[in-house]
Structures are given as C-alpha cells and as structure tokens.
Design a protein around this motif. Structure first.
Motif, PDB file in Angstrom:
ATOM      1  N   LEU A  64      -8.412  -2.533 -12.104  1.00  0.00           N
ATOM      2  CA  LEU A  64      -8.815  -1.295 -11.448  1.00  0.00           C
ATOM      3  C   LEU A  64     -10.323  -1.109 -11.550  1.00  0.00           C
ATOM      4  CD1 LEU A  64      -5.971   1.017 -12.811  1.00  0.00           C
ATOM      5  CD2 LEU A  64      -6.077  -0.122 -10.579  1.00  0.00           C
ATOM      6  N   PRO A  65     -10.907  -0.241 -10.698  1.00  0.00           N
ATOM      7  CA  PRO A  65     -12.342   0.025 -10.807  1.00  0.00           C
ATOM      8  C   PRO A  65     -12.682   0.595 -12.181  1.00  0.00           C
ATOM      9  CG  PRO A  65     -11.464   0.910  -8.758  1.00  0.00           C
ATOM     10  CD  PRO A  65     -10.288   0.497  -9.580  1.00  0.00           C
ATOM     11  N   PRO A  66     -13.870   0.333 -12.685  1.00  0.00           N
ATOM     12  CA  PRO A  66     -14.250   0.882 -13.990  1.00  0.00           C
ATOM     13  C   PRO A  66     -14.432   2.390 -13.924  1.00  0.00           C
ATOM     14  CG  PRO A  66     -16.127  -0.189 -12.946  1.00  0.00           C
ATOM     15  CD  PRO A  66     -14.950  -0.487 -12.085  1.00  0.00           C
ATOM     16  N   LYS A  67     -14.192   3.038 -15.043  1.00  0.00           N
ATOM     17  CA  LYS A  67     -14.484   4.471 -15.152  1.00  0.00           C
ATOM     18  C   LYS A  67     -15.979   4.632 -15.455  1.00  0.00           C
ATOM     19  CE  LYS A  67      -9.918   6.106 -16.629  1.00  0.00           C
ATOM     20  NZ  LYS A  67      -9.193   4.904 -16.192  1.00  0.00           N
ATOM     21  N   VAL A  68     -16.549   5.743 -14.968  1.00  0.00           N
ATOM     22  CA  VAL A  68     -17.993   5.934 -15.081  1.00  0.00           C
ATOM     23  C   VAL A  68     -18.297   7.332 -15.611  1.00  0.00           C
ATOM     24  CG1 VAL A  68     -20.206   5.636 -13.916  1.00  0.00           C
ATOM     25  CG2 VAL A  68     -18.150   4.567 -12.949  1.00  0.00           C
ATOM     26  N   GLU A  69     -19.311   7.409 -16.482  1.00  0.00           N
ATOM     27  CA  GLU A  69     -19.841   8.698 -16.915  1.00  0.00           C
ATOM     28  C   GLU A  69     -21.364   8.629 -16.908  1.00  0.00           C
ATOM     29  OE1 GLU A  69     -18.803   9.736 -20.919  1.00  0.00           O
ATOM     30  OE2 GLU A  69     -19.316   7.768 -21.735  1.00  0.00           O
ATOM     31  N   VAL A  70     -21.985   9.806 -16.732  1.00  0.00           N
ATOM     32  CA  VAL A  70     -23.448   9.897 -16.670  1.00  0.00           C
ATOM     33  C   VAL A  70     -23.908  10.966 -17.654  1.00  0.00           C
ATOM     34  CG1 VAL A  70     -25.446  10.430 -15.227  1.00  0.00           C
ATOM     35  CG2 VAL A  70     -23.518   9.166 -14.255  1.00  0.00           C
ATOM     36  N   HIS A  71     -24.925  10.626 -18.440  1.00  0.00           N
ATOM     37  CA  HIS A  71     -25.536  11.607 -19.340  1.00  0.00           C
ATOM     38  C   HIS A  71     -26.877  12.036 -18.772  1.00  0.00           C
ATOM     39  CE1 HIS A  71     -28.099  12.990 -22.674  1.00  0.00           C
ATOM     40  NE2 HIS A  71     -26.982  13.460 -23.205  1.00  0.00           N
ATOM     41  N   SER A  72     -27.093  13.336 -18.734  1.00  0.00           N
ATOM     42  CA  SER A  72     -28.368  13.905 -18.310  1.00  0.00           C
ATOM     43  C   SER A  72     -29.085  14.451 -19.533  1.00  0.00           C
ATOM     44  CB  SER A  72     -28.129  15.025 -17.289  1.00  0.00           C
ATOM     45  OG  SER A  72     -29.284  15.830 -17.143  1.00  0.00           O
ATOM     46  N   LEU A  73     -30.336  14.045 -19.735  1.00  0.00           N
ATOM     47  CA  LEU A  73     -31.083  14.526 -20.893  1.00  0.00           C
ATOM     48  C   LEU A  73     -31.352  16.026 -20.786  1.00  0.00           C
ATOM     49  CD1 LEU A  73     -32.579  13.903 -23.519  1.00  0.00           C
ATOM     50  CD2 LEU A  73     -34.600  13.336 -22.162  1.00  0.00           C
ATOM     51  N   SER A  74     -31.563  16.534 -19.571  1.00  0.00           N
ATOM     52  CA  SER A  74     -31.865  17.956 -19.408  1.00  0.00           C
ATOM     53  C   SER A  74     -30.698  18.846 -19.834  1.00  0.00           C
ATOM     54  CB  SER A  74     -32.244  18.258 -17.949  1.00  0.00           C
ATOM     55  OG  SER A  74     -31.174  17.947 -17.078  1.00  0.00           O
ATOM     56  N   SER A  75     -29.478  18.394 -19.595  1.00  0.00           N
ATOM     57  CA  SER A  75     -28.304  19.179 -20.002  1.00  0.00           C
ATOM     58  C   SER A  75     -27.728  18.692 -21.320  1.00  0.00           C
ATOM     59  CB  SER A  75     -27.214  19.117 -18.925  1.00  0.00           C
ATOM     60  OG  SER A  75     -26.721  17.790 -18.785  1.00  0.00           O
ATOM     61  N   ILE A 113     -18.016  10.772 -13.231  1.00  0.00           N
ATOM     62  CA  ILE A 113     -18.280  10.675 -11.800  1.00  0.00           C
ATOM     63  C   ILE A 113     -17.418   9.557 -11.235  1.00  0.00           C
ATOM     64  CG2 ILE A 113     -20.654  11.531 -12.002  1.00  0.00           C
ATOM     65  CD1 ILE A 113     -21.605   8.662 -11.511  1.00  0.00           C
ATOM     66  N   GLU A 114     -17.191   9.586  -9.941  1.00  0.00           N
ATOM     67  CA  GLU A 114     -16.391   8.567  -9.284  1.00  0.00           C
ATOM     68  C   GLU A 114     -17.279   7.421  -8.809  1.00  0.00           C
ATOM     69  OE1 GLU A 114     -13.127   8.524  -9.203  1.00  0.00           O
ATOM     70  OE2 GLU A 114     -13.119  10.427 -10.302  1.00  0.00           O
ATOM     71  N   LEU A 115     -16.691   6.227  -8.774  1.00  0.00           N
ATOM     72  CA  LEU A 115     -17.431   5.068  -8.291  1.00  0.00           C
ATOM     73  C   LEU A 115     -17.791   5.258  -6.818  1.00  0.00           C
ATOM     74  CD1 LEU A 115     -18.422   2.415  -9.515  1.00  0.00           C
ATOM     75  CD2 LEU A 115     -16.389   1.297  -8.603  1.00  0.00           C
ATOM     76  N   GLY A 116     -16.866   5.769  -6.036  1.00  0.00           N
ATOM     77  CA  GLY A 116     -17.181   6.192  -4.668  1.00  0.00           C
ATOM     78  C   GLY A 116     -17.420   5.073  -3.676  1.00  0.00           C
ATOM     79  N   ILE A 117     -17.090   3.819  -4.028  1.00  0.00           N
ATOM     80  CA  ILE A 117     -17.222   2.723  -3.068  1.00  0.00           C
ATOM     81  C   ILE A 117     -15.859   2.046  -2.927  1.00  0.00           C
ATOM     82  CG2 ILE A 117     -19.644   2.315  -3.648  1.00  0.00           C
ATOM     83  CD1 ILE A 117     -18.723  -0.183  -5.187  1.00  0.00           C
ATOM     84  N   PHE A 143     -23.176   5.627  -5.870  1.00  0.00           N
ATOM     85  CA  PHE A 143     -23.160   4.176  -5.952  1.00  0.00           C
ATOM     86  C   PHE A 143     -23.120   3.560  -4.566  1.00  0.00           C
ATOM     87  CE2 PHE A 143     -21.384   5.322 -10.103  1.00  0.00           C
ATOM     88  CZ  PHE A 143     -22.057   4.442 -10.952  1.00  0.00           C
ATOM     89  N   LYS A 144     -23.615   2.323  -4.476  1.00  0.00           N
ATOM     90  CA  LYS A 144     -23.428   1.517  -3.277  1.00  0.00           C
ATOM     91  C   LYS A 144     -23.504   0.047  -3.672  1.00  0.00           C
ATOM     92  CE  LYS A 144     -28.309   1.621  -1.809  1.00  0.00           C
ATOM     93  NZ  LYS A 144     -29.239   2.018  -0.716  1.00  0.00           N
ATOM     94  N   GLU A 145     -22.973  -0.803  -2.799  1.00  0.00           N
ATOM     95  CA  GLU A 145     -23.013  -2.238  -3.026  1.00  0.00           C
ATOM     96  C   GLU A 145     -24.170  -2.847  -2.260  1.00  0.00           C
ATOM     97  OE1 GLU A 145     -20.226  -6.244  -2.469  1.00  0.00           O
ATOM     98  OE2 GLU A 145     -19.366  -4.240  -2.169  1.00  0.00           O
ATOM     99  N   SER A 154     -25.345  -0.756  -7.170  1.00  0.00           N
ATOM    100  CA  SER A 154     -26.582   0.029  -7.250  1.00  0.00           C
ATOM    101  C   SER A 154     -26.239   1.498  -7.460  1.00  0.00           C
ATOM    102  CB  SER A 154     -27.381  -0.157  -5.957  1.00  0.00           C
ATOM    103  OG  SER A 154     -28.438   0.778  -5.868  1.00  0.00           O
ATOM    104  N   PHE A 155     -27.030   2.178  -8.299  1.00  0.00           N
ATOM    105  CA  PHE A 155     -26.798   3.599  -8.595  1.00  0.00           C
ATOM    106  C   PHE A 155     -28.085   4.377  -8.398  1.00  0.00           C
ATOM    107  CE2 PHE A 155     -26.818   7.133 -11.716  1.00  0.00           C
ATOM    108  CZ  PHE A 155     -25.707   7.843 -11.281  1.00  0.00           C
TER     109      PHE A 155
END
Length: 410
Positions: free
Chosen positions: A192-203, A209-213, A268-270, A260-261
């Motif tokens: 299956l597609p990998p699971k993704v998370e994003v950390h923001s330094l400001s928050s 987030i979803e891979l979306g591709i 994301f995109k390929e 690419s992110f």
C-alpha cells in the motif's frame, strides 16, 4: 538644627539626539553582522534586544548575511555493522569552507540518539535535522542550530506505527517555516502507499496528510532509496522510490519513481526519470541548485571501470530538460559524498593495499573531481579521517531557533 539632604546620584537619561541613527539604518547594519556579534548585541539595550529577536529581523538577516565561500558541514556516517560508536569523532560535525575545505570549526552533537548512531536528515539555512540511523528507532527527530547553541526534540509522531521510515527537511519560504516530512511504510502485500506526516516548526506539531497521487497498481514491494539525503530544490523535497511490480504476465519488474513534495502547498507529485539504460545503483542529489540524478554502472571494455553518470534537470519539473552533464570514470569502488556549491564531485575511493604493522590494509582516499574536465585532486583532510561514510550538507550561520518553545540551550 539644620538638615542636610543626602547627595543623590545624578540621573542619566538617554535621549535621542540629531546625531543618532534612525532605527531603519540601525536595522540595516545589524542585518549584515555575523551571528556571534548579534548574540552579544542583544545586551546593549532593550531596543536592540527587541530588534534582534524579532522573527522578521531573523528572516531579513538570513537574506542579507551571506558568505562568499559558503560552508559545508560533514560528519562520519557510521555503519552499524562496525563498532564505531565509542569513538569520539562519531559525534562530531566539522564545518569547512565550501571552496577550499579548510576546517573552520567543529561541533559536538549536544543531544543523545538512542542507538548511538545519529543520521543527518538535512540542512536548511543553518538548521541541522537529525534522527536515528537505525530505522526501527527513528521516532526521535531533532533540530539543531550550532551557531546559537540551541536544539529541540520534536514532539512524538501522530502515526500509529513507524516502519521503514524515510524523512526530509525543507524551508517554506512563503510562510517562513521549517517542515519535516516523515513516511512510514506498511508490511501489507500488495504494498500500500506509505503513510505521511508533516511537522511544522511554527506550530510545533505533526499532522497527517494524504499522498494524493495515483499509486501504481500491483506493487509487491517498495523501498525509499536513502543512499543520499533527500535533496531540497526549488522549494521541493525529493525521494527516490524503488519498486517491484507484478506485470500483466505475472512477471516481476523493477521500476523507480521520483516523489516530489512542495513544502508550501504540502502537495505531492511524481517527476519523470531520464531513460538511460540500466545501472546497479542510483541516487538523487542537487547540482548547483538543480535537481540531479547520479547513476553508477560499469564498463567492461577495454577494461573494467566504474562509471558515474550525472543527469541535471535544467528546468524544474520538465521532463525534456533532463540533460546528461557527463560520465565520470571513477575507477575503484567508491562512496559518493556529494557536490560542492561550485559543482565539484566529492567521492571516497578505495585505494591500494598498504602494509601497516605487518598487516595489509586498504585505505580510502577522498577526491574532488571536476565533472566537465575530469580533473581530480586528492583532498587530504577527509582522507585522513576515519575510513567510513560521511554525511555532507550546506551550512550557514543563522538566528533560526533563537526563540520558541521547548528549546534547549547548552
């Protein structure tokens, strides 16, 4: 009886005079000073403290204070099959001039990685991102700014399980924010597609987030190629994903893709790969600010030789702009370290056997190679270091992480 008043100390009142510089000029001057000076000048007065610690000033200083030569920071990348953790240099980062590689300073990593093997995820504007070299323990992520002697450990993951982890670190210039992306792959089949998370330094928080591709069908296995740190180019992070797919005839085939992110839009995109035949290993990096692909293959005739093909994407995101910069014969087995700011290829090559204490040992040597002229020069400093792999990344002084929550000073 007369009463004499006690003498009072004279009052000193600081007043702005016509000879004082306007605040705008003071800010212009401060923005062009080195970090060490600014850290001292915070103590001059409350106004200067307010100037220097303001997030807008920190962003301005990043743009105004540049280094002609630039710096690189490198550290031994330990191989956990070797017992190197107890050697002190395994926890040392060395800052050197990007042009001459002259050592400028050294920093000891101020935090403890659980396994003892720190892995450099990436570097942005003087902030270094570290995690654990052993994937199973890579839940801890640190941001570190050596120039102001501060670091922070990021909060715990928001994913339920971390497995086959890959990370990337980039700067969101539109929102003046630093972001870390983390992938976690499942063990299910088909893959299956990998699971993704994003950390923001400001928050200072992670979010899913979803891979979306469109994920390719019939993927039996996939692996993030982590030979090199994820290159941050044109506001995007990049990863090479290598896959085993089941074909229409049930045969298995090996394919690759560039993921690419966009750190600003968080989409994301390929990206397409150039078609250049087979190779036994490849990796993504950056070359003079452009996305680059490094491919290693061998030539049998007239004699066996390891070849390094260098592809550069001249116009970001455009397939037809992939340009083969050249093929560099690199001789014996090597470790590709990276490109310098000026486009020189930095590699470590296996040299001939030498006699040491009546025993034969193979010593590694480091070389700078011009990919256009093929001129190579041995670089003695790195050659004299421990014979293991090195991480290398761009580095500059910056005030980032000067303020914020959960920061540790040392």
């Amino acid at each position: 009886m007369s009463h004499r008043k006690e003498a009072q100390p004279p009052m000193i009142v600081q007043r702005r005079t016509k000879h004082d510089l306007p605040d705008e000029i003071v800010l212009e001057i401060l923005a062009r000073l080195p970090v060490n000076s600014l850290l001292r000048f915070r103590c001059v007065c409350k106004t200067w403290y307010s100037f220097i610690t303001n997030p807008n000033f920190i962003s301005t200083h990043l743009l105004c204070y540049n280094h002609d030569d630039g710096y690189v920071i490198h550290m031994p990348k330990t191989n956990f099959f070797m017992v190197l953790f107890h050697r002190p240099h395994c926890q040392i980062c060395t800052v050197a001039s990007d042009r001459t590689f002259e050592t400028m300073s050294k920093f000891r990593i101020p935090f403890t990685i659980e396994s003892g093997y720190p892995n450099l995820v990436g570097s942005c504007n003087g902030i270094l991102c570290f995690t654990d070299f052993i994937t199973a323990k890579s839940k801890d992520v640190y941001l570190w700014n050596p120039s102001i002697r501060k670091f922070k450990r990021l909060p715990n993951t928001c994913l339920t399980l971390l497995c086959n982890v890959a990370l990337g670190f980039g700067y969101d210039s539109q929102n003046n924010d630093y972001k870390i992306v983390r992938f976690s792959s499942t063990i299910a089949k088909p893959k299956l597609p990998p699971k993704v998370e994003v950390h923001s330094l400001s928050s200072d928080s992670w979010k899913r987030i979803e891979l979306g591709i469109l994920w390719r069908p019939n993927v039996l296995a996939h692996n993030f190629n982590c030979t090199l740190a994820s290159p941050f180019v044109s506001g995007h992070l990049h990863w090479m994903i290598e896959m085993i797919e089941k074909g229409s005839g049930q045969e298995e085939r090996f394919t690759s893709m560039i993921l690419s992110f966009d750190v600003s839009s968080e989409k994301f995109k390929e990206l397409p790969l150039p078609d250049d035949g087979s190779c036994f290993t490849k990796g993504l990096t950056s070359f003079k600010g452009k996305l680059a692909l490094i491919k290693f293959g061998s030539r049998v005739q007239p004699r066996s030789m390891l070849l390094c093909s260098i592809w550069v994407m001249r116009e970001y995101g455009v397939f037809d702009s992939w340009n083969k910069l050249g093929v560099v014969p690199v001789g014996s087995y090597l470790n590709f370290i990276g490109f310098t700011k000026y486009g020189l290829l930095l590699v470590r090559k296996r040299s001939e056997l030498v006699s040491t204490n009546s025993e034969l040992e193979s010593k590694d040597k480091s070389f700078l190679i011009d990919p256009e002229t093929l001129h190579e020069k041995e670089f003695s400093y790195i050659s004299n270091q421990v014979d293991n792999r090195l991480d290398i990344a761009a580095y500059m002084e910056n005030l980032a992480l000067l303020n914020g929550e959960n920061l540790v000073s040392y």
